[in-house]
Design an enzyme around this catalytic site. Structure first.
Site, PDB file in Angstrom:
ATOM      1  N   HIS A 110       5.453  28.684 -16.362  1.00  0.00           N
ATOM      2  CA  HIS A 110       6.893  28.706 -16.149  1.00  0.00           C
ATOM      3  C   HIS A 110       7.506  29.853 -16.950  1.00  0.00           C
ATOM      4  O   HIS A 110       6.924  30.332 -17.929  1.00  0.00           O
ATOM      5  CB  HIS A 110       7.508  27.381 -16.574  1.00  0.00           C
ATOM      6  CG  HIS A 110       7.150  26.257 -15.659  1.00  0.00           C
ATOM      7  ND1 HIS A 110       7.657  24.992 -15.803  1.00  0.00           N
ATOM      8  CD2 HIS A 110       6.330  26.204 -14.570  1.00  0.00           C
ATOM      9  CE1 HIS A 110       7.179  24.209 -14.856  1.00  0.00           C
ATOM     10  NE2 HIS A 110       6.371  24.916 -14.097  1.00  0.00           N
ATOM     11  N   GLU A 169       9.948  29.901 -19.049  1.00  0.00           N
ATOM     12  CA  GLU A 169      10.176  29.560 -20.462  1.00  0.00           C
ATOM     13  C   GLU A 169       8.883  29.681 -21.269  1.00  0.00           C
ATOM     14  O   GLU A 169       8.886  30.217 -22.383  1.00  0.00           O
ATOM     15  CB  GLU A 169      10.711  28.123 -20.606  1.00  0.00           C
ATOM     16  CG  GLU A 169      11.951  27.825 -19.808  1.00  0.00           C
ATOM     17  CD  GLU A 169      11.661  27.226 -18.440  1.00  0.00           C
ATOM     18  OE1 GLU A 169      12.403  26.315 -18.043  1.00  0.00           O
ATOM     19  OE2 GLU A 169      10.701  27.652 -17.774  1.00  0.00           O
ATOM     20  N   CYS A 217      11.603  22.091 -17.278  1.00  0.00           N
ATOM     21  CA  CYS A 217      10.840  20.872 -17.001  1.00  0.00           C
ATOM     22  C   CYS A 217      10.558  20.152 -18.330  1.00  0.00           C
ATOM     23  O   CYS A 217      10.871  20.657 -19.410  1.00  0.00           O
ATOM     24  CB  CYS A 217       9.533  21.211 -16.289  1.00  0.00           C
ATOM     25  SG  CYS A 217       8.299  22.012 -17.347  1.00  0.00           S
ATOM     26  N   CYS A 260       8.063  22.248 -20.675  1.00  0.00           N
ATOM     27  CA  CYS A 260       8.723  23.394 -21.306  1.00  0.00           C
ATOM     28  C   CYS A 260       9.745  22.927 -22.342  1.00  0.00           C
ATOM     29  O   CYS A 260       9.909  23.566 -23.386  1.00  0.00           O
ATOM     30  CB  CYS A 260       9.388  24.283 -20.259  1.00  0.00           C
ATOM     31  SG  CYS A 260       8.197  25.238 -19.286  1.00  0.00           S
TER      32      CYS A 260
END
Length: 148
Positions: A78, A80, A106, A109
């Site tokens: 992801h 992040e 999410c 993260c």
């Protein structure tokens, strides 16, 4: 053009910092090879961008994020996570910083964000699952959604 993100002084229109940083995350998201969803992220401390990231495959992997069924491959990182791991390789500290991301984090993260000392998360689009946002709020991190 009038909007919540602009400051008007005389004849000059000036964009607010949060909106400016969000626009930067949108530009960074365009670096992603993912077809289903492109997500960008930056980490800002003391008015300086100290890291950036976008969703994609790990270094050394082919730049194909989805399988033949158009499902995201399990190893895709992801935005992040990419920004945080990039920051970990640097000499910068994320303590007291703000994370800007085009889509709300999410759960996984969010756990990483909590551990890094980031104090604020600003996002644009809400992901369909909000457990990550709930976790951030529970930990005391300020969470703000900038409307599109």
């Amino acid at each position: 053009m009038p909007g919540a993100f602009f400051i008007y002084k005389g004849n000059m229109c000036r964009i607010e910092k949060d909106e400016m940083y969000m626009e930067i995350t949108k530009v960074i998201s365009k670096r992603s090879y993912c077809k289903r969803k492109k997500v960008g992220c930056i980490i800002v401390r003391d008015d300086m961008i100290i890291s950036d990231g976008y969703n994609g495959t790990p270094t050394g992997f082919e730049n194909i994020c989805e399988d033949k069924n158009n499902t995201t491959k399990a190893y895709v990182l992801h935005a992040e996570a990419n920004a945080l791991t990039k920051l970990a390789k640097s000499t910068q500290s994320s303590i007291g910083s703000t994370l800007y991301v085009t889509m709300s984090p999410c759960y996984e993260c969010s756990k990483l964000i909590i551990q890094t000392g980031i104090t604020k998360v600003i996002f644009n689009e809400r992901y369909r699952v909000t457990d990550g946002l709930d976790l951030l709020k529970k930990s005391g991190i300020e969470v703000i959604q900038l409307k599109k």
